[in-house]
Every structure is written in C-alpha cells, then in structure tokens.
Design a protein around this motif. Sequence first.
Motif, PDB file in Angstrom:
ATOM      1  N   ARG A  46      35.389  74.422  41.093  1.00  0.00           N
ATOM      2  CA  ARG A  46      35.126  73.438  41.589  1.00  0.00           C
ATOM      3  C   ARG A  46      35.083  71.735  41.419  1.00  0.00           C
ATOM      4  NH1 ARG A  46      31.731  70.851  45.425  1.00  0.00           N
ATOM      5  NH2 ARG A  46      33.098  70.710  46.977  1.00  0.00           N
ATOM      6  N   SER A  69      44.648  75.424  35.266  1.00  0.00           N
ATOM      7  CA  SER A  69      46.109  75.134  36.473  1.00  0.00           C
ATOM      8  C   SER A  69      45.371  74.432  37.544  1.00  0.00           C
ATOM      9  CB  SER A  69      47.175  76.345  36.551  1.00  0.00           C
ATOM     10  OG  SER A  69      45.902  77.403  37.233  1.00  0.00           O
ATOM     11  N   LEU A  70      46.022  73.561  38.036  1.00  0.00           N
ATOM     12  CA  LEU A  70      44.720  73.503  39.993  1.00  0.00           C
ATOM     13  C   LEU A  70      45.954  74.821  40.684  1.00  0.00           C
ATOM     14  CD1 LEU A  70      44.139  71.172  41.612  1.00  0.00           C
ATOM     15  CD2 LEU A  70      46.271  69.673  41.846  1.00  0.00           C
ATOM     16  N   VAL A  71      44.104  74.981  41.239  1.00  0.00           N
ATOM     17  CA  VAL A  71      45.058  75.825  42.449  1.00  0.00           C
ATOM     18  C   VAL A  71      45.028  75.100  43.896  1.00  0.00           C
ATOM     19  CG1 VAL A  71      44.188  78.094  43.321  1.00  0.00           C
ATOM     20  CG2 VAL A  71      43.264  77.261  41.090  1.00  0.00           C
ATOM     21  N   VAL A  72      44.036  74.117  43.801  1.00  0.00           N
ATOM     22  CA  VAL A  72      44.118  73.379  45.063  1.00  0.00           C
ATOM     23  C   VAL A  72      43.694  72.004  44.920  1.00  0.00           C
ATOM     24  CG1 VAL A  72      41.988  74.992  46.442  1.00  0.00           C
ATOM     25  CG2 VAL A  72      44.166  73.657  47.868  1.00  0.00           C
ATOM     26  N   ALA A  73      44.082  71.609  46.249  1.00  0.00           N
ATOM     27  CA  ALA A  73      43.330  69.228  46.201  1.00  0.00           C
ATOM     28  C   ALA A  73      43.542  69.658  47.746  1.00  0.00           C
ATOM     29  CB  ALA A  73      44.751  68.913  45.441  1.00  0.00           C
ATOM     30  N   ASP A  74      42.183  69.676  47.901  1.00  0.00           N
ATOM     31  CA  ASP A  74      41.118  69.184  49.225  1.00  0.00           C
ATOM     32  C   ASP A  74      40.236  67.665  48.999  1.00  0.00           C
ATOM     33  OD1 ASP A  74      41.178  69.313  52.415  1.00  0.00           O
ATOM     34  OD2 ASP A  74      39.697  71.268  51.722  1.00  0.00           O
ATOM     35  N   ARG A  78      38.930  69.158  44.565  1.00  0.00           N
ATOM     36  CA  ARG A  78      40.435  69.820  43.229  1.00  0.00           C
ATOM     37  C   ARG A  78      39.066  71.675  43.058  1.00  0.00           C
ATOM     38  NH1 ARG A  78      44.645  66.391  41.996  1.00  0.00           N
ATOM     39  NH2 ARG A  78      45.034  66.899  40.619  1.00  0.00           N
ATOM     40  N   ARG A  79      40.230  72.374  42.828  1.00  0.00           N
ATOM     41  CA  ARG A  79      39.863  73.701  42.534  1.00  0.00           C
ATOM     42  C   ARG A  79      40.864  73.545  40.815  1.00  0.00           C
ATOM     43  NH1 ARG A  79      38.056  73.955  47.458  1.00  0.00           N
ATOM     44  NH2 ARG A  79      35.726  74.765  47.646  1.00  0.00           N
ATOM     45  N   TYR A  80      40.350  74.443  40.657  1.00  0.00           N
ATOM     46  CA  TYR A  80      40.997  74.142  38.655  1.00  0.00           C
ATOM     47  C   TYR A  80      40.847  76.178  38.579  1.00  0.00           C
ATOM     48  CZ  TYR A  80      42.346  69.659  38.016  1.00  0.00           C
ATOM     49  OH  TYR A  80      42.977  68.528  38.090  1.00  0.00           O
ATOM     50  N   ARG A  81      42.322  76.637  37.322  1.00  0.00           N
ATOM     51  CA  ARG A  81      41.773  77.682  37.322  1.00  0.00           C
ATOM     52  C   ARG A  81      41.490  77.400  35.832  1.00  0.00           C
ATOM     53  NH1 ARG A  81      45.975  80.543  39.501  1.00  0.00           N
ATOM     54  NH2 ARG A  81      44.952  81.367  41.278  1.00  0.00           N
TER      55      ARG A  81
END
Length: 234
Positions: A46, A69-74, A78-81
């Motif tokens: 996160r 890789s970007l999982v989700v952007a809010d 941003r959350r990355y894997r």
Amino acid sequence: MGLIAEFRMTSDRLPLVDVAAAAPEATVEFESVQARPSGAPTFIVRVAGGDPDAIEAAFADADSVTDHSLVVADGATRRYRCRPTGGPPADLELLADNGSIPDRVLATPSGWEERRWFADREEFDQFRTFCRANDYDLRLDRLVETDEGSEGRETGPFGIDDRSRPLEMTDAQREVLVTAHEMGYFDTPRTATLADVADELDVSSASLSERLRRAQNHLVAEFRRTTKIKPRTN
C-alpha cells in the motif's frame, strides 16, 4: 504474557527500501505477504501520498523487488503487487519455530519500521539473533506486554489476534488529531482538507495521513477494548 515489539531494522538490502528512498513523500506499507508453492512470495504493498509517476518510476527502477504491477488506485492511495529479488535471508531456519507475527511493516529509505507480536521473550531474542545473522541493525523503540485472558479474537491486516492493550498514542499523533478536529477536518461538510492541516503543522500530507490513521486506529482499539460489543453474526 505475550509481547508487542516496535522496532526499526536498518539495511539497504531489505525489500522496498529503494522504493521508499526514491519516493520519500510517500508512505510505503506492506499490506499482505502471499506465500507461493515455490519461489519468492508475493507482496501486496500500500502506497499513500507522493507523486504517482515518481512512485511508478521507483518500482520500475528498484533492485529489491521485481514484476511489479498496479492492483488498484484509489485517490492518493495505490496498491501494488511485486516480488522480492534475490535469494532468501541467511539462517532462515532460525525462524522455523518462531511464532512471531508482523502486525505492521513500513518500508523507509533506511530500512523497515515494524510492529510485531511475540509469544514470549525467547521468541523475541530468537528473532533478534536472526536479524544479527543477516546484518540487519535492529533498534527497539518499544516493548509492551500484552494481556492474557481477554474475550474475543480480533484479526489484524496480517491475520493476527489483537488481544493487547493498545500502545500509547504519541505526542505527534495527539497533535494531528486535535489540530484536525479544531480545523474542521472531521466536520460534515469538511471545513479543512488534509493539505490544510498538513500546512498548519508544517508536515507533508503523507506524514500527516499516516499519523492521523495511527491516532484514529488507537482510539478505535481503545474503544473496543473498554466497550462490550457483541460480535456480528451472519
């Protein structure tokens, strides 16, 4: 009696340290670690605050992690894997029987800031021996004994049981909480933004967000500890 330890591990070889160094305005936090049948585990990270382009470049240029890789952007979060590079730490067998569980891990430009649960002092000493074997400079900030016999089992972000007395709120956390309240950050509608409060305290928005989240978490944990709430049933 169990133990909660808050400490810093200093090493430029720890995963995500180079990402945190390249994006100093962002808060880089491990959200989960997913084991794989073989090979390195997968991190879900996160990232709060900071410039999105700078964060993306930091992951792309990092040597400590790969396959990001970007999982989700809010919004600003941003959350990355990603996966760590290189082999496992030395003397990993030292932790084979260690039941300690991480509650919170932040990557910083110099290492990790961590809060971890231990069953007893022996487990803590074993973990510290592992850190020394890998040249991780462990500096203890706080060691707190947990209460036994509490009813209920609360699960934290890493799947731990939260049955302890909350750690004492710091002066910095109190300051941001009171200032945000006085400026109307919690009003509906808000009369002050996160940036307004950050400017008032002369800190970055990312730092303010982190302190405010810790302070709010402390208040909720203290409320739940002192208030009898029946668990929800499906």
